[in-house]
Design a protein around this motif. Structure first.
Motif, PDB file in Angstrom:
ATOM      1  N   SER A  63       0.866  -1.279   0.050  1.00 18.00           N
ATOM      2  CA  SER A  63       0.087  -0.063  -0.017  1.00 18.00           C
ATOM      3  C   SER A  63       0.817   1.178   0.100  1.00 18.00           C
ATOM      4  O   SER A  63       0.500   2.256  -0.606  1.00 18.00           O
ATOM      5  N   ALA A 115       1.983   1.689  -3.337  1.00 24.25           N
ATOM      6  CA  ALA A 115       1.496   2.364  -4.381  1.00 24.25           C
ATOM      7  C   ALA A 115       1.238   3.890  -4.203  1.00 24.25           C
ATOM      8  O   ALA A 115       1.233   4.567  -5.114  1.00 24.25           O
ATOM      9  N   ASP A 116       1.292   4.407  -2.791  1.00 22.91           N
ATOM     10  CA  ASP A 116       1.198   5.591  -2.635  1.00 22.91           C
ATOM     11  C   ASP A 116       2.414   6.189  -3.095  1.00 22.91           C
ATOM     12  O   ASP A 116       2.353   7.534  -3.728  1.00 22.91           O
ATOM     13  N   VAL A 131      -0.056   5.343  -7.622  1.00 16.88           N
ATOM     14  CA  VAL A 131      -1.243   4.640  -8.315  1.00 16.88           C
ATOM     15  C   VAL A 131      -2.088   3.741  -7.400  1.00 16.88           C
ATOM     16  O   VAL A 131      -1.799   3.886  -6.174  1.00 16.88           O
ATOM     17  N   SER A 132      -3.128   3.243  -7.926  1.00 12.02           N
ATOM     18  CA  SER A 132      -3.863   2.410  -6.979  1.00 12.02           C
ATOM     19  C   SER A 132      -3.274   1.224  -6.406  1.00 12.02           C
ATOM     20  O   SER A 132      -2.320   0.775  -6.837  1.00 12.02           O
ATOM     21  N   ARG A 133      -3.853   0.858  -5.076  1.00 12.88           N
ATOM     22  CA  ARG A 133      -3.280  -0.492  -4.682  1.00 12.88           C
ATOM     23  C   ARG A 133      -3.597  -1.520  -5.454  1.00 12.88           C
ATOM     24  O   ARG A 133      -2.775  -2.580  -5.641  1.00 12.88           O
TER      25      ARG A 133
END
Length: 82
Positions: free
Chosen positions: A21, A24-25, A29-31
Motif C-alpha cells: 500500500s 502504491a502511494d 497509483v492504486s493499490r
C-alpha cells in the motif's frame, strides 16, 4: 516448474522497507494496480522508469521482459519510450 526468482513487487517493497500500500502511494497509483503487477510478475513499462527511480533497482529487476544489458543508457532509452 516453480520460479525461484523474487517477485518484482516484493523486491521493490523490501528495498523501500514499505508495504504494498505504501509503495502504491509512493508510486502515485492504486493499490489494485500494484496487486495486478504482483500477480503478473512485472511492473508495466508505463511506470517502470518511476519505479526504478524510486527503488534504485534496475529495469530488468522490476520487469523480466526488459533485457539485462551492460549499457545502462540503452535501457533508459528503452524504458522512456513507454
Amino acid at each position: 516448474m516453480v520460479s525461484t526468482s523474487i517477485n518484482p513487487i516484493t523486491r521493490a517493497t523490501e528495498r523501500l522497507r514499505c508495504t504494498q500500500s505504501e509503495f502504491a502511494d509512493r508510486m502515485g497509483v492504486s493499490r489494485g494496480l500494484v496487486s495486478m503487477w504482483k500477480i503478473r510478475g512485472y511492473i508495466t513499462q508505463r511506470y517502470l522508469a518511476k519505479a526504478c527511480a524510486l527503488t534504485g533497482l534496475a529495469p530488468h529487476e522490476l520487469n523480466p521482459f526488459i533485457p539485462k544489458v551492460q549499457n545502462p543508457e540503452s535501457v533508459r532509452n528503452f524504458v522512456s519510450m513507454g
